[in-house]
Design an enzyme around this catalytic site. Sequence first.
Site, short mmCIF file in Angstrom:
data_model
loop_
_atom_site.label_atom_id
_atom_site.label_comp_id
_atom_site.label_asym_id
_atom_site.label_seq_id
_atom_site.Cartn_x
_atom_site.Cartn_y
_atom_site.Cartn_z
N SER A 130 40.18 47.88 55.16
CA SER A 130 39.30 48.28 56.18
C SER A 130 37.64 47.93 56.38
O SER A 130 37.05 48.29 57.29
CB SER A 130 39.26 49.93 56.14
OG SER A 130 38.75 50.38 55.06
N LYS A 175 37.82 39.09 53.91
CA LYS A 175 38.99 39.77 54.09
C LYS A 175 39.20 39.35 55.54
O LYS A 175 40.31 39.23 55.97
CB LYS A 175 39.06 41.29 53.80
CG LYS A 175 39.08 41.58 52.38
CD LYS A 175 40.39 40.90 51.83
CE LYS A 175 40.75 41.41 50.50
NZ LYS A 175 42.31 40.75 50.22
N TYR A 226 32.57 40.58 50.85
CA TYR A 226 33.78 41.07 50.80
C TYR A 226 34.40 41.11 52.09
O TYR A 226 35.66 40.89 52.38
CB TYR A 226 34.01 42.33 50.04
CG TYR A 226 35.45 42.79 49.57
CD1 TYR A 226 36.09 41.95 48.66
CD2 TYR A 226 36.15 43.79 50.20
CE1 TYR A 226 37.31 42.29 48.60
CE2 TYR A 226 37.36 43.94 49.86
CZ TYR A 226 38.00 43.36 48.98
OH TYR A 226 39.30 43.84 48.89
#
Length: 254
Positions: free
Chosen positions: A152, A168, A164
């Site tokens: 999320s 993703k 990060y």
Amino acid sequence: MDLGLEGRTVIVTGASGGIGRHIARRFAAEGADVVLTYHSSAENARGAAEKLAADHGTKAMAARFDLGDAASAPALVEAVLAWSGRIDVLVNNAVRWGATAPDTTGSFEDAPDEAWQAVVRDNVEGALRLSRSVAPHLRRRRWGRLVHVSSSIATEGMTGGEYYGAAKAALHGFSRSAAFSLGRDGDILSNVVIPGLTRTETNTHIVDSVPPEYAQRHPIGRLLHGDEVAAAIVYLGSAANTGINGQAILVNGG
């Protein structure tokens, strides 16, 4: 519901703990032969593999996989084929947090180049390399499932999670286009699962420190457990999933 996984071979990266262990357990419970990869926790992974095989009567193997090592992906695929003779499902779950992700006090522009570049490169290139190594075998069998585990942070953001989150988010773009390419060669589907903050056996110290108000943001009023996220991943990676493809699906309680 029969998920059509009995006898299929599934690779779950980063399966020695956290959500990965739940994913491996659920696949094994459906009759799949499971490869649990680890980076440094060989003993934990081997113990988990032995327990899966004993509990579910299927085969399970622990194998090392390093997101940052270009030779690691083809070596893993070669080892799996020697062990099982087939690859049907790949779950890209392994992550490299790096030194910058947990830092909620500093500025992202102050992160040393070697630190943030490692987070981006390993998380993106590691998953893509392994997908590339597995894809020819899925095409040959004209069946396969890719499930990429995102975060999320990629959609909601978090101070300290800039790199990060960027890594993703890259999986979303890759999976969407890969779904078109793979779909030309058979019943091969690619999807992304986006967990929110999820309770597992290894992160209790983190989730217990989160204010109750965070869980109240979700309609169910609580954080999900790793097994609940794993259930969605296993379904997407199964033969029961015949039409969900090229999607990025939130699994966070709403």
